[in-house]
Write an enzyme that holds these catalytic residues in place. Structure first.
Site, PDB file in Angstrom:
ATOM      1  N   THR A 116       3.741   5.888 -12.242  1.00 34.93           N
ATOM      2  CA  THR A 116       5.079   5.320 -12.337  1.00 34.93           C
ATOM      3  C   THR A 116       5.461   4.686 -11.007  1.00 34.93           C
ATOM      4  OG1 THR A 116       5.676   7.062 -13.888  1.00 34.93           O
ATOM      5  CG2 THR A 116       7.491   5.848 -12.867  1.00 34.93           C
ATOM      6  N   HIS A 149       6.561  -0.378   5.966  1.00 34.99           N
ATOM      7  CA  HIS A 149       7.214   0.216   7.149  1.00 34.99           C
ATOM      8  C   HIS A 149       6.828  -0.455   8.463  1.00 34.99           C
ATOM      9  CE1 HIS A 149       4.087   2.926   9.027  1.00 34.99           C
ATOM     10  NE2 HIS A 149       3.537   2.830   7.823  1.00 34.99           N
ATOM     11  N   ASN A 185      -3.291  -4.010  15.508  1.00 33.15           N
ATOM     12  CA  ASN A 185      -2.176  -3.089  15.717  1.00 33.15           C
ATOM     13  C   ASN A 185      -2.123  -2.516  17.133  1.00 33.15           C
ATOM     14  OD1 ASN A 185      -4.616  -1.970  14.394  1.00 33.15           O
ATOM     15  ND2 ASN A 185      -3.671  -0.019  14.876  1.00 33.15           N
ATOM     16  N   SER A 241       2.055  -3.388   4.306  1.00 30.62           N
ATOM     17  CA  SER A 241       2.736  -2.113   4.491  1.00 30.62           C
ATOM     18  C   SER A 241       4.212  -2.388   4.738  1.00 30.62           C
ATOM     19  CB  SER A 241       2.147  -1.379   5.698  1.00 30.62           C
ATOM     20  OG  SER A 241       2.887  -0.205   5.961  1.00 30.62           O
ATOM     21  N   GLN A 285       0.137  -5.666   9.989  1.00 34.11           N
ATOM     22  CA  GLN A 285       0.917  -6.087  11.175  1.00 34.11           C
ATOM     23  C   GLN A 285       1.247  -7.577  11.140  1.00 34.11           C
ATOM     24  OE1 GLN A 285       1.988  -3.995  13.587  1.00 34.11           O
ATOM     25  NE2 GLN A 285       0.791  -2.166  13.121  1.00 34.11           N
ATOM     26  N   CYS A 324      -2.478   6.525  14.740  1.00 29.51           N
ATOM     27  CA  CYS A 324      -3.445   7.254  13.916  1.00 29.51           C
ATOM     28  C   CYS A 324      -4.514   7.882  14.794  1.00 29.51           C
ATOM     29  CB  CYS A 324      -4.086   6.322  12.920  1.00 29.51           C
ATOM     30  SG  CYS A 324      -3.473   4.655  13.037  1.00 29.51           S
ATOM     31  N   ALA A 367      -0.424   0.345   3.280  1.00 29.84           N
ATOM     32  CA  ALA A 367      -1.610  -0.450   3.612  1.00 29.84           C
ATOM     33  C   ALA A 367      -2.884   0.386   3.579  1.00 29.84           C
ATOM     34  CB  ALA A 367      -1.437  -1.117   4.969  1.00 29.84           C
ATOM     35  N   THR A 368      -2.783   1.669   3.859  1.00 27.69           N
ATOM     36  CA  THR A 368      -3.983   2.511   3.781  1.00 27.69           C
ATOM     37  C   THR A 368      -4.538   2.489   2.364  1.00 27.69           C
ATOM     38  OG1 THR A 368      -3.229   3.956   5.563  1.00 27.69           O
ATOM     39  CG2 THR A 368      -4.886   4.858   4.071  1.00 27.69           C
TER      40      THR A 368
HETATM   41  C1  LIG Z   1      -0.069   0.851   9.910  1.00 29.55           C
HETATM   42  C2  LIG Z   1      -1.341   0.147   9.568  1.00 29.55           C
HETATM   43  C3  LIG Z   1      -2.097   0.518   8.444  1.00 29.55           C
HETATM   44  C4  LIG Z   1      -1.691   1.662   7.565  1.00 29.55           C
HETATM   45  O1  LIG Z   1      -0.525   1.358   6.843  1.00 29.55           O
HETATM   46  P1  LIG Z   1       0.265   2.509   6.064  1.00 29.55           P
HETATM   47  O2  LIG Z   1       1.231   1.745   5.219  1.00 29.55           O
HETATM   48  O3  LIG Z   1       0.914   3.349   7.115  1.00 29.55           O
HETATM   49  O4  LIG Z   1      -0.740   3.253   5.256  1.00 29.55           O
HETATM   50  C5  LIG Z   1      -3.238  -0.191   8.182  1.00 29.55           C
HETATM   51  N1  LIG Z   1      -3.632  -1.202   8.975  1.00 29.55           N
HETATM   52  C6  LIG Z   1      -2.936  -1.590  10.044  1.00 29.55           C
HETATM   53  C7  LIG Z   1      -3.407  -2.737  10.860  1.00 29.55           C
HETATM   54  C8  LIG Z   1      -1.770  -0.932  10.379  1.00 29.55           C
HETATM   55  O5  LIG Z   1      -1.091  -1.302  11.455  1.00 29.55           O
END
Ligand SMILES: *Cc1c(COP(=O)(O)O)cnc(C)c1O
Length: 392
Positions: free
Chosen positions: A246, A207, A157, A205, A185, A332, A77-78
């Site tokens: 890739t 994870h 988050n 994201s 989220q 973070c 997501a970043t």
């Molecule tokens: C975890 C998170 C991100 C970052 O996601 P990554 O996949 O770890 O880079 C961005 N925005 C929110 C709201 C998040 O909770």
């Protein structure tokens, strides 16, 4: 004292979620026998990897009622937020130079907003109310005829606030402005329909939804309207030229399977989270009557319980709770030592922010774990408060 398990109970689901074993099982063959490059069009190794990536893309698209072609795989997501914001501005400037976003966004959205402001753009950062909700009249008033993008997250988050996506989308549509939502989220947790909600770009994201770290996606609307956006990463022109490099089939398959499961089990996951939330929040209130919930009491993601405990520093509390993997804020931001800007944005003082715990749970959390956490937090609060009285 209750029995201390060897490994702390994992209650930090907003930082990351455990990998669902079904997701791992789906990924594994693409790290073993199916190692082909999905962009190799000349042989079966490539075709197998390609077909798996495209199936994953369809699973991701289905969860948000999008067309598969509109899904761009990224590293998370970043990266998706970076591409959405700076990619749209790269294409829109200098005609449109204005970004509207919100004070409680994730750091990566706010840092991109700062980047836009430092590079000739204009940025409006809207406040939120005590629940963490953006005010629609304020949002409407902030949009001008040179606004390129409105970026408002789906689910916060830290405090679980669900923003009114459909209302924001309708407003943006009416004003002819792109609407981006960071749904890290929210994806696979709350119902999202990009057409119904007027969403033009959406960050995902893996994870945060029981998939692997290091993979995510950006939804980029392909029609009505087609989003004008420039890539940040140049190269072989993969992913419609928006994200060269890739693709990692095992990662794409992981996100795809996580999406498929989340889509199929969304109601069940949400009900479980609600059940755990009620048990946790009731237990905490019974044990610590002056405890306060941060974020909304109802329209929220139930897998998040962010609480302020007056008179007890979260740091002290966590030192007494080595058997619980909880957080004092966003992953973070933690380590920076700065009290949460999200909590300050909803009107908590710095002092209150330092007395705050974020408890996150979900698919693999049991009621026994929640009960254990309540007992242990109650013990720790009592012990911490006793100490405060002993040392004037
Ligand atoms: C975890 C998170 C991100 C970052 O996601 P990554 O996949 O770890 O880079 C961005 N925005 C929110 C709201 C998040 O909770």
């Amino acid at each position: 004292m209750s029995a201390v398990p060897r490994k702390p109970i994992y209650l930090d689901y907003q930082a990351t979620t455990p990998l669902d074993p079904r997701v791992f099982a789906a990924m594994r063959p693409f790290l073993e026998e199916h190692f082909g490059n999905p962009h190799s069009a000349e042989h079966a190794y490539g075709w197998i990897a390609h077909e798996a990536v495209e199936e994953a893309r369809r699973h991701v698209a289905t969860v948000i009622a999008a067309r598969p072609e509109a899904i761009i795989f990224t590293s998370g997501a970043t990266e998706s937020n970076n591409l959405a914001i700076r990619g749209v501005f790269a294409a829109a400037m200098p005609q449109r130079d204005h970004l509207v976003t919100v004070a409680t966004e994730h750091k990566c959205v706010l840092e991109n907003a700062r980047w836009i402001a430092r590079h000739g753009g204009r940025v409006t950062i809207l406040p939120v109310d005590r629940q963490g909700l953006v005010d629609l009249d304020r949002l409407c008033a902030a949009i001008d005829d040179r606004t390129a993008l409105v970026s408002v997250m789906a689910v916060n988050n830290e405090i679980g606030t669900i923003q009114p996506l459909a209302e924001i989308g309708a407003l943006c549509r009416e004003r002819g402005v792109y609407f981006h939502t960071d749904a890290a989220q929210g994806f696979g947790k709350i119902p999202i329909d990009v057409d119904e909600m007027g969403i033009d770009l959406l960050s995902i994201s893996a994870h945060k939804v029981y998939g692997p770290k290091g993979v995510g996606a950006l939804y980029v609307r392909t029609s009505a309207p087609r989003v004008r956006i420039a890539p940040l990463i140049l190269g072989g022109g993969q992913e419609r030229g928006l994200r060269s490099g890739t693709l990692a089939p095992h990662q794409c398959v992981g996100l795809g399977e996580a999406a498929r499961i989340a889509g199929a089990e969304m109601v069940q996951d949400a009900e479980q989270a609600h059940h755990l939330f009620c048990r946790l929040w009731q237990g905490l209130q019974d044990a610590v009557p002056d405890i306060r919930l941060n974020g909304p009491a109802t329209k929220r993601w139930w897998g998040n319980c962010n609480v302020t405990i007056p008179g007890v520093r979260a740091e002290d509390l966590m030192a007494r709770l080595p058997d619980l993997a909880i957080s004092s804020g966003a992953a973070c931001g933690s380590g920076s030592g700065e009290p949460s800007y999200v909590l300050q944005a909803i009107g908590r003082t710095r002092h209150e922010a330092e007395q705050t715990l974020r408890i996150g749970f979900g698919r693999f959390t049991t009621t026994e774990e929640i009960d254990h956490a309540v007992t242990r937090i109650a013990e720790a609060v009592a012990a911490a408060r006793a100490n405060i009285r002993m040392v004037p």
